[in-house]
Structures are given as C-alpha cells and as structure tokens.
Design a protein around this motif. Structure first.
Motif, PDB file in Angstrom:
ATOM      1  N   ARG A  37       7.074  24.642  22.611  1.00 60.91           N
ATOM      2  CA  ARG A  37       8.087  23.984  21.775  1.00 60.91           C
ATOM      3  C   ARG A  37       9.365  24.815  21.745  1.00 60.91           C
ATOM      4  O   ARG A  37      10.466  24.272  21.672  1.00 60.91           O
ATOM      5  CB  ARG A  37       7.511  23.798  20.368  1.00 60.91           C
ATOM      6  N   ASP A  53       7.248  19.797  23.280  1.00 61.53           N
ATOM      7  CA  ASP A  53       6.737  19.635  21.919  1.00 61.53           C
ATOM      8  C   ASP A  53       5.775  18.463  21.959  1.00 61.53           C
ATOM      9  O   ASP A  53       6.181  17.322  22.186  1.00 61.53           O
ATOM     10  CB  ASP A  53       7.900  19.358  20.962  1.00 61.53           C
ATOM     11  N   ASP A  56       6.412  15.131  20.147  1.00 59.97           N
ATOM     12  CA  ASP A  56       7.660  14.423  20.444  1.00 59.97           C
ATOM     13  C   ASP A  56       7.519  13.687  21.772  1.00 59.97           C
ATOM     14  O   ASP A  56       7.391  14.313  22.826  1.00 59.97           O
ATOM     15  CB  ASP A  56       8.807  15.431  20.509  1.00 59.97           C
ATOM     16  N   SER A  59      10.058  14.562  24.504  1.00 61.12           N
ATOM     17  CA  SER A  59       9.806  15.876  25.070  1.00 61.12           C
ATOM     18  C   SER A  59       8.660  15.829  26.074  1.00 61.12           C
ATOM     19  O   SER A  59       8.734  16.438  27.151  1.00 61.12           O
ATOM     20  CB  SER A  59       9.474  16.866  23.947  1.00 61.12           C
ATOM     21  N   THR A  99      -0.668  16.980  16.068  1.00 62.43           N
ATOM     22  CA  THR A  99      -0.697  17.995  17.117  1.00 62.43           C
ATOM     23  C   THR A  99      -1.954  17.885  17.970  1.00 62.43           C
ATOM     24  O   THR A  99      -1.889  17.764  19.198  1.00 62.43           O
ATOM     25  CB  THR A  99      -0.604  19.399  16.498  1.00 62.43           C
TER      26      THR A  99
END
Length: 232
Positions: A37, A53, A56, A59, A99
């Motif tokens: 990240r 990340d 995201d 990303s 996550t």
C-alpha cells in the motif's frame, strides 16, 4: 509448480512475512513483483516494486495491468484491528474483513485470467491458526481468516479447470510486526516462508506450518471444550 524461473507477485511485501516471501522467492530464482500500500517502504534489492492496496479496486486493477506475466500469486497482505465482534468498532471490524476476505477475492479475480494465460500457475493464500480458533480481543481477525479459508477452498475448485493450484498456509504466532507487542512464543518467519514455498512446489492444497496449528486443526474434530475449556 517450480519456483525457479516463475514470476511471482507478493502483496504486503514491505515487511514481515511478505518481505520474507519476496526475498526467498528471489533466492529461489523467481522474478518478483513486491507490492505494498506504501511502495516506498519496500527496501528489497532485486524486486520490481508496485503500489497495491488490496482494499482499492482501482489499485488492484493497476497492479494487474503492470504485471501481466505473473504465474505465482502470494496473497499475504493483512490487518488485525483487534476488535471483538459484539462491542467492537464496526468500521475496524469491516477493515479486517475487507482486507482478508474481499481483498483476497478481488486480487484473485484480477489475476486469475492472466494465471490461465500464463499456464495456470499457483496461488498461495496466507491464512492462520485463528482460522479455526477464536481469541477474545481478536474476533474480527478470526472471523476474517475463517472467511478467507472458505474463499480459498472455493477458488481452488473454481480454478482447477484452468490448471491453477491454490494453497492455503496456516500458521500460529510468528515473529512479525503484527504480534510484536505480545510476549508469547513465536515462530521464525523465515522458516515459515520456506515451509510455505516448499509446499507450493510440492503442490499441497493446505500447509500447517507449525505444531500449534496442527493441534488446533486436530481439535476441531472433538468437543469445543477441548479448544475452549471455559465453556465446560
């Protein structure tokens, strides 16, 4: 799969297990994309550093576009907000789930097509002994790891047809930043990573990296009071 001459991408490679994965993959002859990240914190010579990340979508998509030759994906990025589920902060609980579960799922979905294009390859998901065991004060982490285990088992079946092997790594307390504040026995992360990569090369579906993890999984077949004596 053979790690020598493979092309690996490691999430959360700036520290802890992730840095050990990137370092040992290099030593075993892989090309390594080390992602984080905060990519400026990746300090390992010889890797290709990418920003990623896992919470995201943009990303993830950018990292996938920058690494089209990947055939070994190591989903290591993690969080532990140390929240109980009933009284804990809901946003922090959600971060652990975003996550470990949704982050892993989204990374797998982004990279699965290129794994197929590149011959199938392999995915290694870093799980935990707490997949199967709840600890007061870390309910959010245990729940997220349990969900990630279910994800691992499902995508293993779904990706078998394209020749992608999916391995789940379960480990107990390991000497990384995540548990640095706890005065408890801890495994050597370098040894855990070596066990994990040996397991990937051997085509194992599941790796129990230490004796504590083996004991927890074995206890699941018995009464819950074996794992949680205070329930007795």
């Amino acid at each position: 799969m053979k790690i020598n001459d493979s092309v690996a991408l490691v999430t959360g490679a700036n520290r802890g297990l992730g840095r050990h994965f990137a370092e040992q993959l290099l030593r075993r002859g892989a090309k390594v994309y080390a992602t984080a990240r905060r990519p400026e914190l990746v300090d390992l010579p010889g890797v290709t550093v990418l920003s990623l990340d896992v919470t995201d979508q943009d990303s993830i998509a950018a990292a996938a576009a920058s690494a089209p030759d990947v055939n070994l994906l190591v989903n290591n990025a993690g969080s532990n907000t140390y929240q109980n589920l009933v009284a804990g902060d809901r946003d922090r609980i959600r971060l652990d789930m975003d996550t470990h579960y949704f982050g892993t799922l989204d990374v797998v979905r982004a990279f699965a097509p290129m794994l197929a294009t590149n011959g199938g390859g392999a995915i290694l998901n870093v799980l935990s002994a707490l997949t199967w065991y709840a600890v007061d004060g870390a309910g959010s982490y245990s729940a997220a790891k349990s969900a990630q285990w279910g994800l691992t088992n499902s995508v293993r079946l779904e990706l078998a047809a394209q020749g992608t092997a999916v391995t789940g790594l379960h480990l107990s307390s390991t000497d990384t930043d995540m548990v640095a504040a706890f005065d408890i026995p801890k495994s050597d992360p370098a040894k855990i990573v070596a066990i994990a990569l040996d397991g990937v090369e051997a085509g194992l579906h599941e790796i129990l990296a230490d004796s504590d993890t083996e004991a927890v999984k074995a206890a699941l077949a018995g009464d819950l009071t074996a794992l949680y004596p205070r329930l007795g």
